[in-house]
Design a protein around this motif. Structure first.
Motif, short mmCIF file in Angstrom:
data_model
loop_
_atom_site.label_atom_id
_atom_site.label_comp_id
_atom_site.label_asym_id
_atom_site.label_seq_id
_atom_site.Cartn_x
_atom_site.Cartn_y
_atom_site.Cartn_z
N VAL A 170 0.89 -1.18 0.00
CA VAL A 170 0.00 0.00 0.00
C VAL A 170 0.92 1.22 0.00
O VAL A 170 1.57 1.52 1.00
N ILE A 171 1.01 1.89 -1.16
CA ILE A 171 1.96 2.99 -1.30
C ILE A 171 1.36 4.27 -0.76
O ILE A 171 0.24 4.64 -1.13
N VAL A 172 2.08 4.90 0.15
CA VAL A 172 1.54 6.03 0.93
C VAL A 172 2.27 7.32 0.55
O VAL A 172 3.49 7.42 0.75
N PRO A 173 1.57 8.30 0.00
CA PRO A 173 2.20 9.60 -0.28
C PRO A 173 2.45 10.34 1.03
O PRO A 173 1.93 9.94 2.08
N PRO A 174 3.23 11.41 1.00
CA PRO A 174 3.41 12.18 2.23
C PRO A 174 2.07 12.63 2.80
O PRO A 174 1.22 13.13 2.06
N LEU A 175 1.87 12.39 4.10
CA LEU A 175 0.64 12.80 4.79
C LEU A 175 0.99 13.94 5.75
O LEU A 175 2.11 14.00 6.26
N ALA A 176 0.02 14.80 5.98
CA ALA A 176 0.37 16.06 6.68
C ALA A 176 -0.19 16.14 8.10
O ALA A 176 0.08 17.10 8.82
N ASP A 177 -1.00 15.15 8.51
CA ASP A 177 -1.59 15.26 9.85
C ASP A 177 -1.72 13.90 10.50
O ASP A 177 -1.81 12.86 9.82
N THR A 178 -1.75 13.90 11.82
CA THR A 178 -1.74 12.62 12.54
C THR A 178 -3.05 11.85 12.35
O THR A 178 -3.05 10.62 12.40
N GLU A 179 -4.15 12.56 12.08
CA GLU A 179 -5.41 11.84 11.84
C GLU A 179 -5.29 10.98 10.58
O GLU A 179 -5.70 9.81 10.58
N SER A 180 -4.69 11.53 9.54
CA SER A 180 -4.48 10.75 8.31
C SER A 180 -3.49 9.61 8.55
O SER A 180 -3.69 8.49 8.07
N GLN A 190 -1.17 -3.81 8.16
CA GLN A 190 -0.69 -4.68 9.23
C GLN A 190 0.81 -4.58 9.49
O GLN A 190 1.33 -5.11 10.47
N GLY A 191 1.52 -3.95 8.55
CA GLY A 191 2.95 -3.77 8.72
C GLY A 191 3.39 -2.59 7.87
O GLY A 191 2.60 -2.08 7.06
N PHE A 192 4.66 -2.16 8.04
CA PHE A 192 5.12 -1.00 7.28
C PHE A 192 6.58 -1.18 6.88
O PHE A 192 7.38 -1.70 7.67
N MET A 193 6.88 -0.77 5.66
CA MET A 193 8.27 -0.74 5.20
C MET A 193 8.64 0.70 4.92
O MET A 193 7.97 1.40 4.16
N ARG A 231 2.62 1.93 18.25
CA ARG A 231 1.76 0.75 18.05
C ARG A 231 2.55 -0.56 18.11
O ARG A 231 1.96 -1.63 18.10
N ARG A 232 3.87 -0.47 18.09
CA ARG A 232 4.70 -1.67 17.97
C ARG A 232 4.33 -2.44 16.70
O ARG A 232 4.33 -3.67 16.68
N MET A 233 4.03 -1.70 15.66
CA MET A 233 3.69 -2.30 14.36
C MET A 233 4.95 -2.87 13.73
O MET A 233 6.00 -2.21 13.72
N PRO A 234 4.90 -4.08 13.18
CA PRO A 234 6.09 -4.63 12.51
C PRO A 234 6.59 -3.70 11.43
O PRO A 234 5.81 -3.16 10.64
N ILE A 235 7.91 -3.47 11.42
CA ILE A 235 8.50 -2.53 10.47
C ILE A 235 9.82 -3.06 9.93
O ILE A 235 10.60 -3.70 10.66
N LEU A 236 10.02 -2.83 8.64
CA LEU A 236 11.31 -3.06 8.00
C LEU A 236 11.78 -1.73 7.44
O LEU A 236 11.08 -1.12 6.62
N GLY A 237 12.92 -1.24 7.91
CA GLY A 237 13.46 0.03 7.43
C GLY A 237 14.68 -0.23 6.56
O GLY A 237 15.55 -1.02 6.93
N ILE A 238 14.73 0.42 5.40
CA ILE A 238 15.84 0.21 4.46
C ILE A 238 16.49 1.55 4.16
O ILE A 238 15.80 2.53 3.86
N GLY A 239 17.83 1.60 4.26
CA GLY A 239 18.56 2.83 3.94
C GLY A 239 18.14 3.97 4.85
O GLY A 239 18.24 3.86 6.09
N THR A 240 17.63 5.03 4.24
CA THR A 240 17.12 6.16 5.05
C THR A 240 16.08 5.69 6.05
O THR A 240 15.99 6.21 7.17
N GLY A 241 15.29 4.70 5.67
CA GLY A 241 14.25 4.17 6.57
C GLY A 241 14.83 3.59 7.83
O GLY A 241 14.29 3.79 8.94
N MET A 242 15.97 2.89 7.72
CA MET A 242 16.62 2.37 8.92
C MET A 242 17.20 3.52 9.76
O MET A 242 17.10 3.53 10.98
N GLN A 243 17.77 4.50 9.08
CA GLN A 243 18.36 5.63 9.79
C GLN A 243 17.30 6.40 10.57
O GLN A 243 17.52 6.79 11.72
N LEU A 244 16.11 6.55 9.94
CA LEU A 244 15.02 7.23 10.64
C LEU A 244 14.58 6.43 11.86
O LEU A 244 14.36 6.99 12.95
N MET A 245 14.46 5.11 11.70
CA MET A 245 14.09 4.26 12.84
C MET A 245 15.07 4.49 13.99
O MET A 245 14.67 4.67 15.16
#
Ligand SMILES: N[C@@H](CCC(=O)NCCCC(=O)O)C(=O)O
Length: 249
Positions: free
Chosen positions: A42-52, A61-64, A105-119
């Motif tokens: 599920v490809i997610v564009p930049p979102l601007a608020d916590t409700e979104s 169910q998970g996020f990369m 949420r302790r949602m399962p996550i896989l971070g790659i490159g910048t994604g790992m650095q952000l984690m």
């Protein structure tokens, strides 16, 4: 009801310039790897608020968290460095809100490159801003002329990365000039380049599957072993989902 888990992934973003429209985009290897491992991207564009952000995370169910340009060090209290090429601010702001809520949420996550650095920084760690200056004896970790630049990897056997790659020489795709310095509390290093640069981390928390790779298992030159990282991730997402269903049953 399908057993295929929905896996969110953050698209990159390029603002309009001159006569070019703004773009949301993502390298195909990210979503192709999740599809091949049995998930539904599920490809997610930049979102601007916590409700979104919460509405989106309620639906997957998970996020990369994918790779890209650099996290702006000023967002973590550091000075800008001349080598830093910041992410689009709207993507970075969205990624940081996503990462905070995924952690909550302790949602399962896989971070790659910048994604790992952000984690790592979101969880209290920090980064070297430029390997060439901070770790001058390091081998090259980026080649502007070779998107499939590779280097070897030493892995911790008692880790997800160790289970995936096993023994023997491992070569991975590397495209970065920043790297993890201090690892976030609750995480441990599970792979390093022989020059000491951290290449993978994973959560030590029993209630959170969180794995990060500095290298790129989704790239076009990925090996059959690289693919196993995505399979382990999707399996962890399915297991977490089944546990949640059991708990409410
Ligand atoms: N910008 C950071 C992280 C490197 C990274 O994610 N590279 C991948 C770029 C290509 C892509 O978008 O997948 C650094 O340089 O350390």
């Amino acid at each position: 009801m399908s057993n295929k888990p929905l896996i969110g992934m953050n698209a990159d973003f390029r603002a309009t310039n001159r006569n070019m429209p703004a773009y949301g985009y993502i390298a195909a290897g990210y979503f192709q790897s999740i599809i091949a491992a049995g998930g539904v991207p599920v490809i997610v564009p930049p979102l601007a608020d916590t409700e979104s952000i919460n509405a989106l995370l309620d639906s997957v169910q998970g996020f990369m968290m994918i790779g890209g340009a650099d996290l702006d060090p000023r967002n973590d209290g550091f000075m800008l460095h001349p080598s830093v090429r910041p992410l689009d601010p709207s993507r970075e702001a969205s990624d940081r809100m996503l990462m905070a809520e995924i952690a909550e949420r302790r949602m399962p996550i896989l971070g790659i490159g910048t994604g790992m650095q952000l984690m790592n920084v979101q969880q209290g760690g920090n980064l070297f801003l430029h390997i060439k200056e901070d770790l001058p004896s390091a081998v090259p970790h980026h080649d502007a002329h070779d998107p499939n630049h590779r280097h070897t990897l030493d892995v911790e056997s008692d880790s997800l990365i160790g289970r995936v790659y096993g023994d023997g020489e491992i070569r991975v795709s590397s495209r970065h000039h920043m790297a993890i310095d201090e690892v976030a509390p609750g995480f441990r290093v599970t792979a390093k380049c022989p020059d000491g640069v951290i290449e993978a981390i994973e959560s030590e928390m029993m209630d959170w599957f969180a794995v990060g790779t500095q290298f790129h298992p989704e790239c076009g030159a990925a090996s059959a072993l690289d693919v196993r990282i995505f399979e382990e991730f999707v399996e962890a997402v399915v297991a977490r989902t089944q546990e949640e269903i059991r708990l409410v049953a």
